[in-house]
Scaffold this active site. Structure first.
Site, PDB file in Angstrom:
ATOM      1  N   SER A 171      31.061   4.252   9.616  1.00  0.00           N
ATOM      2  CA  SER A 171      30.227   4.562   8.562  1.00  0.00           C
ATOM      3  C   SER A 171      30.739   4.057   6.991  1.00  0.00           C
ATOM      4  CB  SER A 171      29.358   6.349   8.292  1.00  0.00           C
ATOM      5  OG  SER A 171      28.693   6.940   9.152  1.00  0.00           O
ATOM      6  N   GLU A 205      32.526   6.616   2.229  1.00  0.00           N
ATOM      7  CA  GLU A 205      33.171   7.734   3.052  1.00  0.00           C
ATOM      8  C   GLU A 205      34.726   7.340   3.925  1.00  0.00           C
ATOM      9  OE1 GLU A 205      33.963   8.074   6.994  1.00  0.00           O
ATOM     10  OE2 GLU A 205      31.354   8.839   7.465  1.00  0.00           O
ATOM     11  N   ARG A 252      32.370  15.497   6.181  1.00  0.00           N
ATOM     12  CA  ARG A 252      32.910  14.603   5.968  1.00  0.00           C
ATOM     13  C   ARG A 252      34.275  14.678   4.733  1.00  0.00           C
ATOM     14  NH1 ARG A 252      30.585  13.260   9.507  1.00  0.00           N
ATOM     15  NH2 ARG A 252      29.953  11.893  10.637  1.00  0.00           N
TER      16      ARG A 252
END
Ligand code: EPU
Length: 336
Positions: free
Chosen positions: A236, A332, A161
């Site tokens: 997320s 994130e 990520r």
């Protein structure tokens, strides 16, 4: 060129937050982008599908909304096909197009919200596949100079990520096109993820096609993850933390049921959703926000939340996970 002023961004971010843009211009070509960058607005903020950000305040200066479209085949070999995709294309619409054409490699990434241009920024990933697995290169325009630059896979410094566009080059480039290499025969299917296997078995599919995998992924996501059209969210909210084996073994003694995945270099990944659930947040509502009942890693807006409220909840979650497990979760999503 149309400049929208004092525009609510509520329909431009999947959390559905009511922050405003002082100015917003929709960009549909490189030529238009270069002309726009000569206007005297500062700072410049780039918006794709608004699916990975938490807007905690109004956005000053100029927001550029990436609407550069177009998908073209630039090369076709015996088994592979190279595509150029406009940065403003919707990611999932692009996947559906690939499945229809019989192009494989991105089916596990079905139903991820957002644009193609944003996909390399956080190296989107799901069910055992990451963007970097099919990535060739991208074209981008430097905001400060209007100059075009091509980034190879190595230039992008992809990680979990993560990419150079979240680090040293954050906010500095507008991604106009992404080039991917897919397969048009002899597809390399990725079915390692337990939930995919289970659905294929339930559906009695012995020889899955790319469409069968895409359908399975769509089914898993649709049952676990809230649809932003019904309940504002950004997928997320935190990354899954990676800790040392030593720290993990200590934790496992205290919490024998801890879920984990082994990584190279003596590291262990622990699902943030599990940690958050253990701290009692799953399905818990705090004012207008909360952690989703089916996936605790997804923070949601019950309708009237502000970005600050969601940020406050995120910090409470970080604190409680840290107190219990000694692990500090990191977001994130981009907090603006
Ligand atoms: N879990 C819990 N409670 C929860 C949620 C998860 O105990 O409330 C545990 C379960 O043991 C489960 C494990 O965590 O088996 C993993 O959960 P899941 O398969 O839902 O995946 P994840 O690690 O929570 C990651 C990505 C998702 C991606 C899925 C599938 C990150 C930060 N998230 O989630 O990506 O769809 O794997 O590959 O890596 C996103 O980035 O926005 C996103 C949705």
């Amino acid at each position: 060129m149309v400049i929208k002023k004092n525009l609510s961004l509520q329909t431009y971010n999947t959390f559905g937050l009511p922050a405003k843009a002082a100015n917003l211009i929709k960009i549909n070509s490189e030529v238009q982008l270069k002309a726009t960058l000569k206007l005297p607005y500062q700072p410049i903020f780039i918006l794709g599908g608004g699916s990975n950000m938490l807007l905690t305040k109004d956005v000053a200066g100029l927001v550029l909304k990436n609407e550069i479209r177009g998908i073209s085949v630039i090369r076709k070999n015996k088994e592979t096909v190279a595509l150029k995709i406009g940065g403003g294309e919707n990611w999932h619409t692009f996947i559906l197009w690939c499945i229809k054409q019989g192009y494989g490699g991105v089916e596990n990434l079905s139903l991820i919200p957002g644009t193609v241009g944003a996909s390399p920024i956080q190296n989107i990933g799901a069910y055992g596949v990451e963007l970097k697995d099919v990535f060739l290169k991208l074209d981008a325009i430097e905001i400060a100079t209007g100059k075009k630059r091509t980034f190879t896979k190595e230039d992008c410094l992809f990680g979990y990520r993560d990419s150079v566009f979240k680090k040293t080059l954050k906010g500095q480039y507008f991604i106009t096109a992404v080039y991917l290499q897919l397969t048009h025969r002899a597809h390399q299917l990725n079915m390692d993820y337990g939930a995919i296997k289970k659905i294929l078995e339930e559906r009695k599919i012995k020889r899955p096609t790319i469409k069968a995998i895409s359908d399975a992924v769509i089914h898993i996501r649709a049952t676990k993850l809230p649809d932003p059209a019904d309940l504002g969210n950004s997928g997320s909210f935190f990354k899954n933390p990676e800790i040392s084996r030593q720290q993990f073994e200590q934790l496992q003694k205290r919490f024998p049921a801890i879920v984990f995945y082994d990584l190279p270099n003596n590291q262990v990944k622990v699902p943030a959703g599990w940690l958050i659930e253990q701290c009692g947040w799953k399905g818990k509502r705090v004012g207008n926000t909360g952690a989703h009942a089916k996936q605790a890693l997804v923070l949601v807006n019950y309708g009237a939340a502000t970005g600050q409220e969601i940020e406050a909840l995120a910090y409470q979650i970080v604190d409680s996970v840290y107190k219990r497990f000694g692990i500090r979760l990191t977001p994130e999503v981009n907090i603006i």
